[in-house]
Design a protein around this motif. Sequence first.
Motif, PDB file in Angstrom:
ATOM      1  N   PRO A 232      39.040  30.297  52.382  1.00  0.00           N
ATOM      2  CA  PRO A 232      39.725  30.384  51.076  1.00  0.00           C
ATOM      3  C   PRO A 232      38.874  31.014  49.992  1.00  0.00           C
ATOM      4  CG  PRO A 232      39.985  28.200  52.053  1.00  0.00           C
ATOM      5  CD  PRO A 232      38.960  28.910  52.862  1.00  0.00           C
ATOM      6  N   THR A 233      37.564  30.695  49.975  1.00  0.00           N
ATOM      7  CA  THR A 233      36.690  31.285  48.953  1.00  0.00           C
ATOM      8  C   THR A 233      36.643  32.797  49.089  1.00  0.00           C
ATOM      9  OG1 THR A 233      35.312  29.291  48.910  1.00  0.00           O
ATOM     10  CG2 THR A 233      34.356  31.301  48.012  1.00  0.00           C
ATOM     11  N   PHE A 234      36.471  33.281  50.318  1.00  0.00           N
ATOM     12  CA  PHE A 234      36.433  34.722  50.554  1.00  0.00           C
ATOM     13  C   PHE A 234      37.735  35.371  50.089  1.00  0.00           C
ATOM     14  CE2 PHE A 234      36.766  38.669  52.820  1.00  0.00           C
ATOM     15  CZ  PHE A 234      35.474  39.122  52.972  1.00  0.00           C
ATOM     16  N   THR A 235      38.861  34.765  50.451  1.00  0.00           N
ATOM     17  CA  THR A 235      40.154  35.346  50.115  1.00  0.00           C
ATOM     18  C   THR A 235      40.405  35.340  48.613  1.00  0.00           C
ATOM     19  OG1 THR A 235      41.033  34.599  52.248  1.00  0.00           O
ATOM     20  CG2 THR A 235      42.631  35.214  50.567  1.00  0.00           C
ATOM     21  N   VAL A 236      40.039  34.246  47.953  1.00  0.00           N
ATOM     22  CA  VAL A 236      40.314  34.120  46.520  1.00  0.00           C
ATOM     23  C   VAL A 236      39.457  35.094  45.715  1.00  0.00           C
ATOM     24  CG1 VAL A 236      40.123  32.600  44.524  1.00  0.00           C
ATOM     25  CG2 VAL A 236      41.170  31.759  46.632  1.00  0.00           C
ATOM     26  N   VAL A 237      38.119  35.047  45.917  1.00  0.00           N
ATOM     27  CA  VAL A 237      37.240  35.843  45.059  1.00  0.00           C
ATOM     28  C   VAL A 237      37.311  37.332  45.380  1.00  0.00           C
ATOM     29  CG1 VAL A 237      35.675  33.908  44.686  1.00  0.00           C
ATOM     30  CG2 VAL A 237      35.201  35.513  46.538  1.00  0.00           C
ATOM     31  N   ARG A 238      37.571  37.677  46.634  1.00  0.00           N
ATOM     32  CA  ARG A 238      37.521  39.096  47.009  1.00  0.00           C
ATOM     33  C   ARG A 238      38.887  39.763  47.062  1.00  0.00           C
ATOM     34  NH1 ARG A 238      32.492  41.014  49.922  1.00  0.00           N
ATOM     35  NH2 ARG A 238      30.988  39.338  49.689  1.00  0.00           N
ATOM     36  N   VAL A 239      39.933  38.999  47.341  1.00  0.00           N
ATOM     37  CA  VAL A 239      41.265  39.600  47.482  1.00  0.00           C
ATOM     38  C   VAL A 239      42.177  39.197  46.329  1.00  0.00           C
ATOM     39  CG1 VAL A 239      43.291  39.830  48.966  1.00  0.00           C
ATOM     40  CG2 VAL A 239      41.011  39.682  49.989  1.00  0.00           C
ATOM     41  N   VAL A 240      42.378  37.886  46.146  1.00  0.00           N
ATOM     42  CA  VAL A 240      43.305  37.420  45.113  1.00  0.00           C
ATOM     43  C   VAL A 240      42.819  37.814  43.714  1.00  0.00           C
ATOM     44  CG1 VAL A 240      44.384  35.387  44.089  1.00  0.00           C
ATOM     45  CG2 VAL A 240      44.072  35.520  46.571  1.00  0.00           C
ATOM     46  N   ILE A 241      41.514  37.659  43.474  1.00  0.00           N
ATOM     47  CA  ILE A 241      40.941  38.066  42.188  1.00  0.00           C
ATOM     48  C   ILE A 241      40.441  39.510  42.244  1.00  0.00           C
ATOM     49  CG2 ILE A 241      39.074  37.643  40.543  1.00  0.00           C
ATOM     50  CD1 ILE A 241      39.240  34.705  41.230  1.00  0.00           C
ATOM     51  N   GLY A 242      39.803  39.869  43.341  1.00  0.00           N
ATOM     52  CA  GLY A 242      39.159  41.170  43.437  1.00  0.00           C
ATOM     53  C   GLY A 242      40.114  42.348  43.362  1.00  0.00           C
ATOM     54  N   CYS A 243      41.224  42.292  44.087  1.00  0.00           N
ATOM     55  CA  CYS A 243      42.143  43.441  44.125  1.00  0.00           C
ATOM     56  C   CYS A 243      42.813  43.705  42.772  1.00  0.00           C
ATOM     57  CB  CYS A 243      43.182  43.237  45.226  1.00  0.00           C
ATOM     58  SG  CYS A 243      42.507  43.417  46.899  1.00  0.00           S
ATOM     59  N   PRO A 244      43.374  42.686  42.088  1.00  0.00           N
ATOM     60  CA  PRO A 244      43.970  42.980  40.772  1.00  0.00           C
ATOM     61  C   PRO A 244      42.958  43.503  39.751  1.00  0.00           C
ATOM     62  CG  PRO A 244      44.766  40.876  41.604  1.00  0.00           C
ATOM     63  CD  PRO A 244      43.659  41.300  42.518  1.00  0.00           C
ATOM     64  N   PHE A 245      41.751  42.927  39.737  1.00  0.00           N
ATOM     65  CA  PHE A 245      40.758  43.407  38.789  1.00  0.00           C
ATOM     66  C   PHE A 245      40.267  44.804  39.162  1.00  0.00           C
ATOM     67  CE2 PHE A 245      40.432  39.083  37.152  1.00  0.00           C
ATOM     68  CZ  PHE A 245      40.214  39.325  35.809  1.00  0.00           C
ATOM     69  N   SER A 246      40.237  45.111  40.448  1.00  0.00           N
ATOM     70  CA  SER A 246      39.875  46.465  40.861  1.00  0.00           C
ATOM     71  C   SER A 246      40.915  47.468  40.381  1.00  0.00           C
ATOM     72  CB  SER A 246      39.744  46.537  42.386  1.00  0.00           C
ATOM     73  OG  SER A 246      38.679  45.728  42.848  1.00  0.00           O
ATOM     74  N   PHE A 247      42.191  47.089  40.474  1.00  0.00           N
ATOM     75  CA  PHE A 247      43.251  47.982  39.979  1.00  0.00           C
ATOM     76  C   PHE A 247      43.164  48.131  38.467  1.00  0.00           C
ATOM     77  CE2 PHE A 247      47.515  48.712  38.259  1.00  0.00           C
ATOM     78  CZ  PHE A 247      47.835  49.890  38.913  1.00  0.00           C
ATOM     79  N   LEU A 248      42.859  47.014  37.764  1.00  0.00           N
ATOM     80  CA  LEU A 248      42.699  47.089  36.314  1.00  0.00           C
ATOM     81  C   LEU A 248      41.534  48.000  35.951  1.00  0.00           C
ATOM     82  CD1 LEU A 248      43.497  46.070  33.486  1.00  0.00           C
ATOM     83  CD2 LEU A 248      41.954  44.116  33.858  1.00  0.00           C
ATOM     84  N   PHE A 249      40.449  47.892  36.684  1.00  0.00           N
ATOM     85  CA  PHE A 249      39.291  48.757  36.472  1.00  0.00           C
ATOM     86  C   PHE A 249      39.683  50.220  36.649  1.00  0.00           C
ATOM     87  CE2 PHE A 249      34.707  49.715  38.117  1.00  0.00           C
ATOM     88  CZ  PHE A 249      34.476  50.472  36.984  1.00  0.00           C
ATOM     89  N   TRP A 250      40.355  50.512  37.745  1.00  0.00           N
ATOM     90  CA  TRP A 250      40.756  51.901  38.019  1.00  0.00           C
ATOM     91  C   TRP A 250      41.728  52.412  36.967  1.00  0.00           C
ATOM     92  CZ3 TRP A 250      45.558  54.048  39.270  1.00  0.00           C
ATOM     93  CH2 TRP A 250      45.502  55.388  39.686  1.00  0.00           C
ATOM     94  N   SER A 251      42.642  51.535  36.500  1.00  0.00           N
ATOM     95  CA  SER A 251      43.620  51.949  35.496  1.00  0.00           C
ATOM     96  C   SER A 251      42.934  52.312  34.181  1.00  0.00           C
ATOM     97  CB  SER A 251      44.633  50.820  35.266  1.00  0.00           C
ATOM     98  OG  SER A 251      45.550  51.160  34.248  1.00  0.00           O
ATOM     99  N   GLN A 252      41.995  51.460  33.722  1.00  0.00           N
ATOM    100  CA  GLN A 252      41.282  51.754  32.476  1.00  0.00           C
ATOM    101  C   GLN A 252      40.365  52.966  32.653  1.00  0.00           C
ATOM    102  OE1 GLN A 252      39.369  48.450  30.610  1.00  0.00           O
ATOM    103  NE2 GLN A 252      41.145  47.092  30.772  1.00  0.00           N
ATOM    104  N   LEU A 253      39.793  53.103  33.821  1.00  0.00           N
ATOM    105  CA  LEU A 253      38.936  54.254  34.086  1.00  0.00           C
ATOM    106  C   LEU A 253      39.754  55.546  34.076  1.00  0.00           C
ATOM    107  CD1 LEU A 253      35.937  54.855  34.793  1.00  0.00           C
ATOM    108  CD2 LEU A 253      36.633  54.887  37.196  1.00  0.00           C
TER     109      LEU A 253
END
Length: 331
Positions: A232-253
Amino acid sequence: MTKAASQPRGHWLWASKKPEPKFSLSYEEQLLASIPEEWAGPLAVVILSFFFFSFVWFGLAKRRTSDRIVRKNHLETAPKNSHMKFDPRNGISHRSLKAELATRVVSSVHAAICCYGALSSLWWEPELSVDMLWKVSPRARFYFSVSISYFIGDVLICIVLFQDYGIEFLIHALCGLFGLSVICLGNMFHFFGCVGLSWELSTIFLNNRWFLLEYNMKKSPLMTINNFLLVPTFTVVRVVIGCPFSFLFWSQLSDARAEGVVSPWIYLGVTAMLVGLNTLNIFWSFKLWEKLIKMIRDGRRQGGGEEGGQRPAEDEAARAGEANKGGVKQE
């Protein structure tokens, strides 16, 4: 007071007309002059951290090959060197096998240090979330520098032991090194850098699992607890949190690139890094859930006994921990 006396010393009107001698800079001086002054601090931290991680790694990797490693990997003594052992099935030296402990320890130390740095920066400097691209933090930059030194070593290990780690871990190491270098040396994107470093929280549980497997504690309650925390830790921090923030990063970039604030090379490089890291995280997350579900099913079968002539399934977690390729083994 004369006019000359009223002028500040060194004023160009009253300075001597004698031409100053011109000295040509050596290549070494030109190289030093080409390094921005603001890089001095981070580069010093990178160098010192690299020496620290190297000291820990070589100190552990130089230990005597244990009898457990010899038995587990069926090692044999090399014919031309009685001090050298190797795996006759694939020719892997005992040095790469016993170095795994050193790699895991350094990985856990790095994960603990940088998770603390990233999370404390986000906690004590909430203004980072206000301007996610351009707000910078000296505290966070220090931990970015420490992490750069770790990923330099990670890239080297993945190259030297490419047969053991494979392409996926090399891609992970290169993406981490590139991203942190841009964030730290470019002194930008600190908020997203802290979010990325927080992914290393799952690395602690990954390495704990390896330690428990390696030291014959796979059936202990600690292994069960660690497995149920790892996935669960791997999935939450890297996928559930990681993917949306990665998209937000790419969008602002992308918006910054459209305004001409970010160079095309930075934009393309960061985009490739985000795609590579998130693809690996999703792939590894699926594999972890697959192994956890299979481990639970195998445990139920073993608990029910050998009914109907069925043979209890092997412990998938143990086999996954012993395998060197194709799994979520290294961070």
